[in-house]
Design an enzyme around this catalytic site. Structure first.
Site, short mmCIF file in Angstrom:
data_model
loop_
_atom_site.label_atom_id
_atom_site.label_comp_id
_atom_site.label_asym_id
_atom_site.label_seq_id
_atom_site.Cartn_x
_atom_site.Cartn_y
_atom_site.Cartn_z
CB ALA A 46 -0.92 0.00 1.22
CG ASP A 96 0.05 0.01 -4.64
OD1 ASP A 96 1.01 -0.31 -5.39
OD2 ASP A 96 -0.84 -0.78 -4.27
CB SER A 142 24.77 -22.08 -27.81
OG SER A 142 25.42 -22.91 -28.72
CG LEU A 143 26.93 -22.51 -22.48
CD1 LEU A 143 26.20 -22.68 -21.17
CD2 LEU A 143 28.39 -22.16 -22.22
CE LYS A 185 22.50 -24.83 -20.71
NZ LYS A 185 21.13 -24.54 -21.11
CE LYS A 193 21.70 -29.16 -22.05
NZ LYS A 193 20.40 -29.00 -22.60
CB CYS A 245 6.30 -43.52 -53.33
SG CYS A 245 7.91 -44.29 -53.05
CB CYS A 280 11.86 -44.47 -49.79
SG CYS A 280 11.10 -44.07 -51.38
CB CYS A 319 9.28 -40.75 -52.54
SG CYS A 319 8.49 -41.04 -50.96
S1 IVH Z 1 26.95 -18.60 -19.70
C1 IVH Z 1 28.94 -18.35 -24.23
N1 IVH Z 1 25.47 -19.16 -17.67
O1 IVH Z 1 22.25 -21.61 -21.72
C2 IVH Z 1 27.80 -18.74 -23.41
N2 IVH Z 1 24.53 -19.47 -19.83
O2 IVH Z 1 23.48 -23.11 -24.46
C3 IVH Z 1 27.90 -18.17 -22.04
N3 IVH Z 1 22.22 -20.25 -19.81
O3 IVH Z 1 21.05 -19.84 -24.08
C4 IVH Z 1 26.65 -18.46 -21.37
N4 IVH Z 1 22.00 -20.32 -17.63
O4 IVH Z 1 21.71 -18.23 -22.20
C5 IVH Z 1 25.53 -19.13 -19.00
N5 IVH Z 1 24.26 -19.55 -15.75
C6 IVH Z 1 24.33 -19.53 -17.07
C7 IVH Z 1 23.24 -19.90 -17.89
C8 IVH Z 1 23.39 -19.87 -19.28
C9 IVH Z 1 21.39 -20.52 -18.79
C10 IVH Z 1 21.82 -20.38 -21.22
C11 IVH Z 1 22.40 -19.40 -22.18
C12 IVH Z 1 22.26 -20.12 -23.50
C13 IVH Z 1 22.31 -21.54 -23.10
C14 IVH Z 1 23.62 -22.12 -23.58
#
Ligand code: IVH
Length: 696
Positions: A61, A64, A109-110, A141, A341, A437, A450, A456
């Site tokens: 509140a 706000d 990407s990683l 991650k 992962k 086909c 195939c 086809c």
């Molecule tokens: S470091 C050069 N740290 O995972 C990449 N990435 O395939 C450095 N992601 O889409 C990224 N959590 O955005 C990093 N703690 C984290 C992360 C992270 C998620 C994502 C990132 C990307 C994917 C990598």
């Protein structure tokens, strides 16, 4: 007085500039300005406490009341409204489409693994590169939507999705509505750099997600399958007012560039992010041995279900930034980081039927049609059984109970059959004839194929979908369903036929109307000037993916040169070995392929060579920008230098080839003159580009 309201700030900090701007905006009384500033700072502080630190000091509140007062003053004196005011998070007018924006620094990407041994090997490689011990930053991650946020002079300037890594979609208005994204960097502890590019993840907390879905269901709307889909949809909305109603959050984890600042370690960057007011993932730690990484992974896997946001593994990053630079990157991912992962989530369900699909290369894939089951938030109703050998090994039959998982988050897989006491059906046999086909199939190792490549229709449909797909011609509105209709109606018998389609041909197809027919026709026509690399990828040459297509386009620059190249010439391209070269040669030698490519050219499809590249006017040159540019943003300036074959660096030294000096350039310009480095002003630089046919 104003200074006091903003707290102690060095002269010319953004808020002083803002204040003087507002002050000259038209006779707003000083006491109003002071109150507006006081309120903004107060509200920002409470936003930060609530959304970032999760430790609010005042009631909703009370908050706000502050907010309403600020709104009231801004409504009475619209000239004091600034884009970083806390009132400006409500969303803007809808857009027609999201703009394409080039990243300040490519978003790679990683590399990822689930194997502890791979983590150990990664560690060995790092130790070897470092010639001693290595320190890692460990983070969860996050499973959200990756974003780049760019701040200019401390103010949020733009937000960009990852896209293809070099360019993404501009989603600035949407991201402005996320309460945990600072519109202005905090500067209590640390000054904001003139240009800051950071990376992080937009996501929706699980508790907020459940509440959101409940609201949707109550309103009679469709709930979201999982928080990531909901977050991705919200981030890419055309109407940011819709985004503002979604409970998005943002966690930052990486400084991509901070002009004029150099960090020694990733941790320093992390601390800077915290100081600038970003929220960070929980549980960031340091480790210096493989066992420490494994232990962290194990701990987070156990914590996973107790967290309020989804994570799908942990990220391991080398802390020392100099070592990172030495290690460098492949075209896809940095060598200094690894995503470790978690095991995929798995669920049990029943196979109702086994169907056989024919793909664009003619391979027959057995697919289990399943009783729908929720796997980690996604409903799975079909799963690949891969090929004859895999199917035999798993011995999956119609009616069996199976365990399914989502691999790499997209294609669900049948992991194993669950032993059952009941009566089982007969073993499944791959057909001897193509289910599409009728051609007799060929067996090649585990694969069933195939051979009717050009007759086809299932293969043709697959080829069309691939030709139109995101990394190929990227034709909006040409997906599986439409491709299938076009082939079944006999409107398309080869990719070139797409370019002959009239709106009249399309109008009567199920699901089409006047407007959508015209949209598809023009979407196709627009792609006649497609980039050569996309065109190559779209042809679907075996073994030739996005990266090889790009390398081919950059090296040969002309389609005809690639069509004529022999194995030796192809192998002279770095990254292309004898196997790939052989595939390319035999692909183009096939007369029917050749005829199909000629037909495309006859329809005026003109694959365009990459600009810059090997003939770029700045090939191999190091360019530094300094001062403020009028006609170019820093990101565009950088992108165009790269297109011209050069690289942008931040400091002037003996290896610098060119300095582009904008208004107010200071020490870098002095240094350039001292070293005798060539200097151009912005106008001259643009002229130079124009002379080489490069438009920013
Ligand atoms: S470091 C050069 N740290 O995972 C990449 N990435 O395939 C450095 N992601 O889409 C990224 N959590 O955005 C990093 N703690 C984290 C992360 C992270 C998620 C994502 C990132 C990307 C994917 C990598």
């Amino acid at each position: 007085m104003l200074e006091a309201a903003d707290g102690a700030r060095p002269p010319s900090s953004p808020s002083t500039r803002e204040a003087s701007r507002a002050g000259t905006a038209g006779g707003v009384p000083d006491d109003v300005l002071t109150e507006v500033h006081g309120l903004r700072n107060e509200i920002r502080r409470h936003d930060h406490l609530y959304h970032v630190e999760a430790s609010p000091e005042i009631s909703d509140a009370e908050y706000d009341r502050l907010f309403r007062r600020l709104k009231e003053l801004e409504e009475r004196h619209p000239e004091v409204v600034t884009p970083d005011s806390p009132t400006q998070r409500v969303g803007a007018d809808p857009r027609e489409e999201l703009p394409t924006v080039t990243h300040v620094v490519p978003m790679l990407s990683l590399d990822s693994t689930q194997e502890p041994d791979e983590v150990r090997r990664f560690h060995d490689r790092m130790v070897q590169a470092a010639g001693g011990t290595v320190e890692y930053v460990l983070e969860p991650k996050l499973d959200g939507v990756s974003l780049e946020l760019v701040y200019v002079d401390g103010l949020l300037d733009r937000a960009v999705t990852r896209g293809n890594g070099r360019q993404g979609e501009g989603v600035t208005e949407n991201v402005r509505t996320i309460p945990s994204v600072p519109l202005r960097l905090r500067e209590e502890e640390r000054r904001a750099p003139s240009l800051l590019s950071i990376r992080g993840e937009a996501l929706i907390y699980l508790s907020a997600f459940e509440a959101l879905n409940q609201r949707l269901v109550e309103a009679g709307e469709e709930p979201f399958a999982n928080p990531r889909n909901a977050a991705a949809g919200a981030v890419r909305q055309l109407d940011s007012r819709v985004t503002a109603r979604r409970p998005l959050d943002f966690l930052a984890f990486d400084v991509l560039e901070a002009e004029g600042m150099s960090f020694r370690t990733d941790m320093e960057g992390v601390e800077a992010l915290r100081a600038w007011g970003f929220r960070l993932p929980d549980g960031i730690e340091l480790a210096s041995a493989a066992e420490g990484i494994l232990e962290y992974h194990g701990r987070f896997q156990e914590r996973r279900d107790g967290l309020d946001y989804e994570i799908d593994g942990v990220v391991v990053k080398v802390n020392d930034l100099e070592l990172r630079r030495d290690l460098g990157s492949t075209s896809h991912h940095p060598r200094w980081a690894l995503a470790y992962k978690f095991e995929q989530r798995k669920e049990v369900t029943r196979v109702e039927r086994i169907a056989v699909q024919v793909g664009r290369t003619g391979v027959l894939t057995p697919v289990a049609l399943l009783r729908p089951v929720d796997v980690g938030g996604v409903t799975v109703s079909r799963a690949s059984l891969h090929n004859r050998e895999e199917l035999a090994r798993k011995d999956v039959r119609e009616g069996d109970r199976v365990r399914v998982q989502r691999a790499g988050d997209v294609i669900p897989q049948v992991v194993e059959r669950i032993e059952d006491d009941g009566e089982r059906g007969p073993p499944f046999r791959m057909p001897e004839h193509c289910p599409n086909c009728g051609e007799a199939v060929e067996h090649q190792g585990p694969y069933t194929r195939c051979p009717n490549r050009f007759g086809c229709t299932a293969q043709l449909k697959g080829r069309l979908v691939h030709f139109a797909s995101r990394h190929a011609l990227d034709i909006d509105g040409l997906g599986e369903e439409t491709a299938s209709l076009l082939v079944d109606r006999g409107l398309v018998t080869q990719p070139a036929d797409l370019f002959d389609l009239k709106a009249d041909d399309l109008r009567d197809l199920p699901g089409f109307a006047d407007k959508s027919a015209e949209n598809l026709r023009s979407a196709i026509q627009r792609k006649k000037g497609v980039d050569l690399e996309r065109f190559l990828y779209g042809l679907g040459i075996p073994e030739v993916g996005v990266a090889v297509s790009r390398d081919l386009a950059r090296h040969f620059r002309e389609l005809e040169a690639i069509r004529k190249a022999d194995g030796e010439e192809l192998e002279s391209v770095p990254g292309i070995g004898p196997k790939v070269a052989g595939q390319i040669v035999s692909f183009f030698q096939d007369e029917r392929v050749s005829a199909a490519v000629d037909s495309l050219l006859e329809r005026d499809v003109r694959p365009t060579p990459p600009s810059g590249g090997s003939e770029g006017p700045l090939e191999g040159k190091k360019v530094v920008f300094t001062g403020s540019l009028n006609r170019l943003t820093r990101a565009r300036a950088k992108a165009i230098v790269e297109r011209a074959g050069g690289t942008v660096t931040s400091s002037v030294s003996g290896v610098t080839d060119l300095v582009v000096a904008g208004a107010g350039a200071g020490s870098k310009l002095d240094r350039a003159q001292e070293l005798g480095v060539e200097v151009l002003d912005e106008e001259a630089f643009l002229m130079f580009l124009a002379e080489h046919g490069l438009e920013p």
